[in-house]
Design an enzyme around this catalytic site. Sequence first.
Site, PDB file in Angstrom:
ATOM      1  CG  HIS A   1       2.915  11.784   4.818  1.00 46.61           C
ATOM      2  ND1 HIS A   1       1.685  11.288   4.743  1.00 46.61           N
ATOM      3  CD2 HIS A   1       2.522  13.233   4.374  1.00 46.61           C
ATOM      4  CE1 HIS A   1       0.736  11.751   4.364  1.00 46.61           C
ATOM      5  NE2 HIS A   1       1.011  13.061   4.016  1.00 46.61           N
TER       6      HIS A   1
ATOM      7  CG  HIS B   1      -0.224   0.129   2.685  1.00 44.30           C
ATOM      8  ND1 HIS B   1       0.348  -1.186   3.135  1.00 44.30           N
ATOM      9  CD2 HIS B   1       0.339   0.909   3.291  1.00 44.30           C
ATOM     10  CE1 HIS B   1       1.016  -0.790   4.241  1.00 44.30           C
ATOM     11  NE2 HIS B   1       1.100   0.333   4.545  1.00 44.30           N
TER      12      HIS B   1
ATOM     13  CG  HIS C   1       4.529   6.892   4.300  1.00 44.31           C
ATOM     14  ND1 HIS C   1       4.898   7.388   5.517  1.00 44.31           N
ATOM     15  CD2 HIS C   1       3.387   7.391   3.916  1.00 44.31           C
ATOM     16  CE1 HIS C   1       3.814   7.973   5.905  1.00 44.31           C
ATOM     17  NE2 HIS C   1       2.850   8.057   5.112  1.00 44.31           N
TER      18      HIS C   1
ATOM     19  CB  THR D   1      -3.648  10.484   6.449  1.00 49.50           C
ATOM     20  OG1 THR D   1      -2.463   9.570   5.975  1.00 49.50           O
ATOM     21  CG2 THR D   1      -3.502  11.846   6.747  1.00 49.50           C
ATOM     22  CB  THR D   2      -3.071   5.106   7.672  1.00 49.00           C
ATOM     23  OG1 THR D   2      -2.106   5.395   8.576  1.00 49.00           O
ATOM     24  CG2 THR D   2      -2.733   5.141   6.459  1.00 49.00           C
TER      25      THR D   2
ATOM     26  CG  HIS E   1      -0.008   9.151   1.133  1.00 46.11           C
ATOM     27  ND1 HIS E   1      -0.791   8.144   1.752  1.00 46.11           N
ATOM     28  CD2 HIS E   1       1.003   9.484   2.223  1.00 46.11           C
ATOM     29  CE1 HIS E   1      -0.661   7.987   2.923  1.00 46.11           C
ATOM     30  NE2 HIS E   1       0.476   8.677   3.345  1.00 46.11           N
TER      31      HIS E   1
HETATM   32 ZN   LIG Z   1       1.337   9.148   5.191  1.00 49.70          ZN
END
Ligand SMILES: [Zn+2]
Length: 258
Positions: free
Chosen positions: A132, A88, A113, A211-212, A115
């Site tokens: 991020h 992901h 990581h 955000t997760t 997005h």
């Molecule tokens: Zn993130």
Amino acid sequence: MSHKKSKLLLLSLPLLLSSCAQHNQDITNAQHSVASETQEELYILPGLDHGLVQSPINIYSFKERESNHHKITFHFQDEIKAIENLGHTVQLDFAQGSTINYEDLTYSFKQMHFHTPSEHLIDGVTYPMEMHIVTNVPPKNSTEKPRYLVIGVLFKMGQTNKFLDEFINLIPKKVHSVAPLNPGSVKLHDLFPDDEETNVENFYHYRGSLTTAPYTEAVEWFVLKHIIEASPEQIKKISAIEGNNARHIQGVFGRSID
Ligand SMILES: [Zn+2]
């Protein structure tokens, strides 16, 4: 935006980061299970203790902002030790040692990581990619909540990015696998144009959440105003691994963005 030179963010380079937001959850399912009445409430999750400070958000670049008085200091020890294909997301892991000081707290760099596309919007615009850089203050005991500081960097299509080039061909092809990196081969400070010293006013700052899942509302967000360039090929390569892993924007609910 005023220019108080005193709010300085010194960045003595090399850098490091470490823990970020947890990304191992199926956000999409959670989002789809929600029905709500207004646009702003959309994607509030069932069972989430929602303090109305969720992330990401849309940021208006032209709004008058109060001059912020934060002082932030980066101590970058540029030791990125591994790269992971988590399916992901693509994640880079920091060795221990790099920290950021912000409002009397010392955050440790954990990981960074990507997005695709961006999670934060600027003036309603989505960018093709966002990185991020995740730091945290680890809780001292089981009752203390973790605190995070996350630096967001948005990318647009343009020139080949030197920093991305340092690892983009080293991402493991197999999902859920890790590849070690040679010490010093990937340098986060190659991402920042003025690496020695960065002013806090180069960032939008607001308080939000991961955000997760578990969407913890304990994040100091610093989103770089300058949009960094990367080549379409670079962005496509990361996007091909991750797919769309951006959370929908959340309501601002009167929060200040400085
Ligand atoms: Zn993130």
